[in-house]
Each structure stands twice: as structure tokens, then as C-alpha cells.
Scaffold this active site. Structure first.
Site, PDB file in Angstrom:
ATOM      1  N   GLY A  45       0.790  -1.235   0.000  1.00  0.00           N
ATOM      2  CA  GLY A  45       0.000   0.000   0.000  1.00  0.00           C
ATOM      3  C   GLY A  45       0.817   1.278   0.000  1.00  0.00           C
ATOM      4  O   GLY A  45       0.327   2.329  -0.416  1.00  0.00           O
ATOM      5  N   ASP A 101       1.204   3.252   4.523  1.00  0.00           N
ATOM      6  CA  ASP A 101       0.080   3.949   3.914  1.00  0.00           C
ATOM      7  C   ASP A 101      -0.935   4.446   4.932  1.00  0.00           C
ATOM      8  O   ASP A 101      -1.334   5.595   4.893  1.00  0.00           O
ATOM      9  CB  ASP A 101      -0.593   3.061   2.845  1.00  0.00           C
ATOM     10  CG  ASP A 101      -1.030   1.692   3.377  1.00  0.00           C
ATOM     11  OD1 ASP A 101      -0.766   1.373   4.559  1.00  0.00           O
ATOM     12  OD2 ASP A 101      -1.622   0.916   2.595  1.00  0.00           O
ATOM     13  N   ASP A 104      -4.444   2.074  11.089  1.00  0.00           N
ATOM     14  CA  ASP A 104      -5.834   1.724  11.412  1.00  0.00           C
ATOM     15  C   ASP A 104      -5.887   1.163  12.831  1.00  0.00           C
ATOM     16  O   ASP A 104      -6.082   1.903  13.788  1.00  0.00           O
ATOM     17  CB  ASP A 104      -6.337   0.729  10.354  1.00  0.00           C
ATOM     18  CG  ASP A 104      -7.791   0.347  10.538  1.00  0.00           C
ATOM     19  OD1 ASP A 104      -8.444   0.917  11.431  1.00  0.00           O
ATOM     20  OD2 ASP A 104      -8.283  -0.520   9.798  1.00  0.00           O
ATOM     21  N   LYS A 132      -6.323   6.897  10.712  1.00  0.00           N
ATOM     22  CA  LYS A 132      -7.770   6.879  10.947  1.00  0.00           C
ATOM     23  C   LYS A 132      -8.083   7.363  12.353  1.00  0.00           C
ATOM     24  O   LYS A 132      -7.302   7.163  13.273  1.00  0.00           O
ATOM     25  CB  LYS A 132      -8.319   5.470  10.737  1.00  0.00           C
ATOM     26  CG  LYS A 132      -8.247   5.040   9.291  1.00  0.00           C
ATOM     27  CD  LYS A 132      -9.075   3.811   9.054  1.00  0.00           C
ATOM     28  CE  LYS A 132      -8.794   3.261   7.666  1.00  0.00           C
ATOM     29  NZ  LYS A 132      -9.536   2.015   7.420  1.00  0.00           N
ATOM     30  N   PHE A 153     -13.192   2.885   5.246  1.00  0.00           N
ATOM     31  CA  PHE A 153     -12.251   2.125   4.418  1.00  0.00           C
ATOM     32  C   PHE A 153     -11.979   2.919   3.149  1.00  0.00           C
ATOM     33  O   PHE A 153     -12.902   3.341   2.452  1.00  0.00           O
ATOM     34  CB  PHE A 153     -12.813   0.738   4.088  1.00  0.00           C
ATOM     35  CG  PHE A 153     -11.730  -0.216   3.666  1.00  0.00           C
ATOM     36  CD1 PHE A 153     -10.987  -0.915   4.609  1.00  0.00           C
ATOM     37  CD2 PHE A 153     -11.414  -0.385   2.321  1.00  0.00           C
ATOM     38  CE1 PHE A 153      -9.959  -1.768   4.222  1.00  0.00           C
ATOM     39  CE2 PHE A 153     -10.390  -1.227   1.922  1.00  0.00           C
ATOM     40  CZ  PHE A 153      -9.664  -1.930   2.877  1.00  0.00           C
ATOM     41  N   VAL A 154     -10.700   3.149   2.859  1.00  0.00           N
ATOM     42  CA  VAL A 154     -10.333   3.998   1.725  1.00  0.00           C
ATOM     43  C   VAL A 154      -9.474   3.231   0.720  1.00  0.00           C
ATOM     44  O   VAL A 154      -8.809   2.262   1.068  1.00  0.00           O
ATOM     45  CB  VAL A 154      -9.588   5.272   2.187  1.00  0.00           C
ATOM     46  CG1 VAL A 154     -10.510   6.213   2.937  1.00  0.00           C
ATOM     47  CG2 VAL A 154      -8.375   4.920   3.058  1.00  0.00           C
ATOM     48  N   ASP A 160      -5.527  -0.508  -1.474  1.00  0.00           N
ATOM     49  CA  ASP A 160      -6.371  -1.404  -2.250  1.00  0.00           C
ATOM     50  C   ASP A 160      -7.560  -1.930  -1.459  1.00  0.00           C
ATOM     51  O   ASP A 160      -7.594  -1.875  -0.230  1.00  0.00           O
ATOM     52  CB  ASP A 160      -5.562  -2.627  -2.700  1.00  0.00           C
ATOM     53  CG  ASP A 160      -5.338  -3.604  -1.554  1.00  0.00           C
ATOM     54  OD1 ASP A 160      -4.793  -3.184  -0.520  1.00  0.00           O
ATOM     55  OD2 ASP A 160      -5.751  -4.779  -1.670  1.00  0.00           O
ATOM     56  N   ARG A 166      -5.523   0.445  -6.523  1.00  0.00           N
ATOM     57  CA  ARG A 166      -4.275   1.090  -6.092  1.00  0.00           C
ATOM     58  C   ARG A 166      -3.885   2.226  -7.029  1.00  0.00           C
ATOM     59  O   ARG A 166      -3.171   3.146  -6.648  1.00  0.00           O
ATOM     60  CB  ARG A 166      -3.125   0.073  -6.070  1.00  0.00           C
ATOM     61  CG  ARG A 166      -3.251  -1.002  -5.012  1.00  0.00           C
ATOM     62  CD  ARG A 166      -1.916  -1.725  -4.839  1.00  0.00           C
ATOM     63  NE  ARG A 166      -2.071  -3.030  -4.207  1.00  0.00           N
ATOM     64  CZ  ARG A 166      -2.120  -3.220  -2.894  1.00  0.00           C
ATOM     65  NH1 ARG A 166      -2.059  -2.195  -2.084  1.00  0.00           N
ATOM     66  NH2 ARG A 166      -2.235  -4.443  -2.398  1.00  0.00           N
TER      67      ARG A 166
HETATM   68  P1  IMP Z   1      -3.458  -1.787  10.899  1.00  0.00           P
HETATM   69  O1  IMP Z   1      -2.445  -2.861  11.152  1.00  0.00           O
HETATM   70  O2  IMP Z   1      -4.825  -2.148  11.353  1.00  0.00           O
HETATM   71  O3  IMP Z   1      -3.042  -0.419  11.389  1.00  0.00           O
HETATM   72  O4  IMP Z   1      -3.676  -1.711   9.361  1.00  0.00           O
HETATM   73  C1  IMP Z   1      -2.725  -1.268   8.563  1.00  0.00           C
HETATM   74  C2  IMP Z   1      -2.757  -1.947   7.214  1.00  0.00           C
HETATM   75  O5  IMP Z   1      -4.053  -2.445   6.849  1.00  0.00           O
HETATM   76  C3  IMP Z   1      -2.413  -0.907   6.190  1.00  0.00           C
HETATM   77  O6  IMP Z   1      -1.018  -0.888   5.986  1.00  0.00           O
HETATM   78  C4  IMP Z   1      -3.211  -1.331   4.996  1.00  0.00           C
HETATM   79  O7  IMP Z   1      -2.465  -2.260   4.250  1.00  0.00           O
HETATM   80  C5  IMP Z   1      -4.422  -2.018   5.558  1.00  0.00           C
HETATM   81  N1  IMP Z   1      -5.570  -1.081   5.680  1.00  0.00           N
HETATM   82  C6  IMP Z   1      -6.096  -0.576   6.815  1.00  0.00           C
HETATM   83  N2  IMP Z   1      -7.115   0.248   6.551  1.00  0.00           N
HETATM   84  C7  IMP Z   1      -7.214   0.288   5.207  1.00  0.00           C
HETATM   85  C8  IMP Z   1      -8.082   1.007   4.309  1.00  0.00           C
HETATM   86  O8  IMP Z   1      -8.962   1.786   4.684  1.00  0.00           O
HETATM   87  N3  IMP Z   1      -7.883   0.782   2.981  1.00  0.00           N
HETATM   88  C9  IMP Z   1      -6.924  -0.059   2.500  1.00  0.00           C
HETATM   89  N4  IMP Z   1      -6.088  -0.725   3.307  1.00  0.00           N
HETATM   90  C10 IMP Z   1      -6.236  -0.560   4.644  1.00  0.00           C
HETATM   91 MG    MG Z   2      -0.212  -1.831   4.377  1.00  0.00          MG
END
Ligand code: IMP
Ligand code: MG
Length: 186
Positions: A45, A101, A104, A132, A153-154, A160, A166
Site C-alpha cells: 500500500g 500507507d 488503522d 484513521k 475504508f479507503v 487497495d 491502487r
Molecule cells: P493496521 O495494522 O490495522 O493499522 O492496518 C494497517 C494496514 O491495513 C495498512 O497498511 C493497509 O495495508 C491495511 N488497511 C487498513 N485500513 C485500510 C483502508 O482503509 N484501505 C486499504 N487498506 C487498509
Molecule cells: Mg499496508
């Protein structure tokens, strides 16, 4: 569940000008000649953010690529993250800037920060394009944030859904229609 690209949240122009400003912040925060700076980007991403950001950072640097899998295919809820050093030069004794990227739940960045520290990096900083607005995201220590966004979700600009979108030059919200179980996916 049927999905589609919904409203645009961040335009190409806004992305470019924010990435320029971020690069200036990063340059200002580093010593004039950081020793052995290594950017560690989280695939896939971050690739477009990475490409735009690194061309605005004038200092000598190396690039490392790592993979963290937490989302699987069409799932938008994360599973436990797994780390893989896809193409990672040694970071022992080096100043590292992690590039991702979106923040979350924070599971991904926490894992990468831990792996890079364990590998003996001299310093670890983190730049993330999007953060987020969730309690979990706010608890992760990041040094540089492009945009704080709502908890949706973006897709686009590298991000993606199920491998798609992407290549959109802007960031958009992914919209989902519930109750479409009897209709074909797509
Ligand atoms: P985390 O580990 O929950 O912080 O998520 C991080 C990873 O999940 C990011 O590096 C993205 O690859 C994916 N991700 C989280 N939210 C989104 C979204 O809204 N769109 C696309 N990919 C996301
Ligand atoms: Mg990622």
C-alpha cells in the site's frame, strides 16, 4: 457484498502538496547528514506514497521493503499481522524511517517498529500517509502523519480493496452495499 469507489476524500493536488510539506518536516527533523538513513516501506500500500516522498528527500539513503499481511482478500477486518523482510538490507546501527500507507488498528506499524528496533536500528522514526480516527490508531507513536481521516475504508494512491484500486490518483472512500448475498460479487 457489492463494492464501489465512493466519494473522493483527498485530491491528487492535496496529496502532492501534503507529501511535499511532510518531506520538509522530515528533512528538518533529521540531522543534516543522517548516518546511513534507511527507508523501510511496508508493501504494497505504501508504494506510491513512498515513490513521491523519497524523491523529495535529498539525503543519501537506502531502501528496504517489508511485507505485513493482516488483511486477507475481501476481508476489511484485520487478522493477526505477520512480518516478512521482503527486501531488507541490514538496519543495524542505521537511522530508519518506516513508511506506511495507513494507520488503522496499529498492529502493522507496531510490528514493523518492533522488528526494526530488534534488528539493531540506531533510531526509528515513522511516517504514515493516513491515520484513521480510532482510539487504537491514536495510541501508536508515529512521527509524521499526512492526513488524519475518519474511520472509513479507503482506496487509491496505493491503497487497495481485494487488490484493486491502487492506481487511482486520489484517495476515495470504498462504499459497500449490504444484503446483496444473492447477487454476484464484483
Ligand atoms: P493496521 O495494522 O490495522 O493499522 O492496518 C494497517 C494496514 O491495513 C495498512 O497498511 C493497509 O495495508 C491495511 N488497511 C487498513 N485500513 C485500510 C483502508 O482503509 N484501505 C486499504 N487498506 C487498509
Ligand atoms: Mg499496508
Amino acid at each position: 457484498m457489492k463494492t464501489a469507489v465512493g466519494r473522493a476524500l483527498i485530491s491528487p493536488e492535496a496529496l502532492q502538496s501534503r507529501v511535499s510539506a511532510l518531506a520538509e518536516e522530515i528533512v528538518a527533523s533529521l540531522p543534516p547528514s543522517p548516518a546511513d538513513l534507511t527507508l523501510v516501506a511496508v508493501l504494497s500500500g505504501s508504494i506510491i506514497f513512498l515513490a513521491d516522498l523519497m524523491r523529495r528527500l535529498p539525503m543519501k539513503m537506502r531502501l528496504g521493503l517489508v511485507t505485513v499481511s493482516s488483511y486477507r482478500g475481501r476481508a476489511t477486518q484485520p487478522g493477526p499481522p505477520r512480518f516478512e523482510a521482503t527486501a531488507l538490507p541490514s538496519v543495524a546501527g542505521r537511522d530508519v524511517l518506516i513508511v506506511d500507507d495507513v494507520l488503522d488498528t496499529g498492529g502493522t506499524l507496531r510490528l514493523v517498529q518492533r522488528e526494526v528496533s530488534t534488528a539493531g536500528a540506531r533510531s526509528v522514526r515513522t511516517a504514515v500517509l493516513l491515520r484513521k480516527n480510532t482510539p487504537a490508531a491514536r495510541e501508536v507513536a508515529v512521527d509524521f502523519v499526512g492526513f488524519d481521516i475518519e474511520d472509513v475504508f479507503v482506496v487509491g494512491y496505493g491503497l487497495d480493496y481485494d487488490g484493486l484500486y491502487r492506481n487511482l490518483p486520489y484517495i476515495a472512500e470504498l462504499t459497500r452495499e449490504e444484503n446483496t448475498a444473492l447477487r454476484p460479487l464484483g
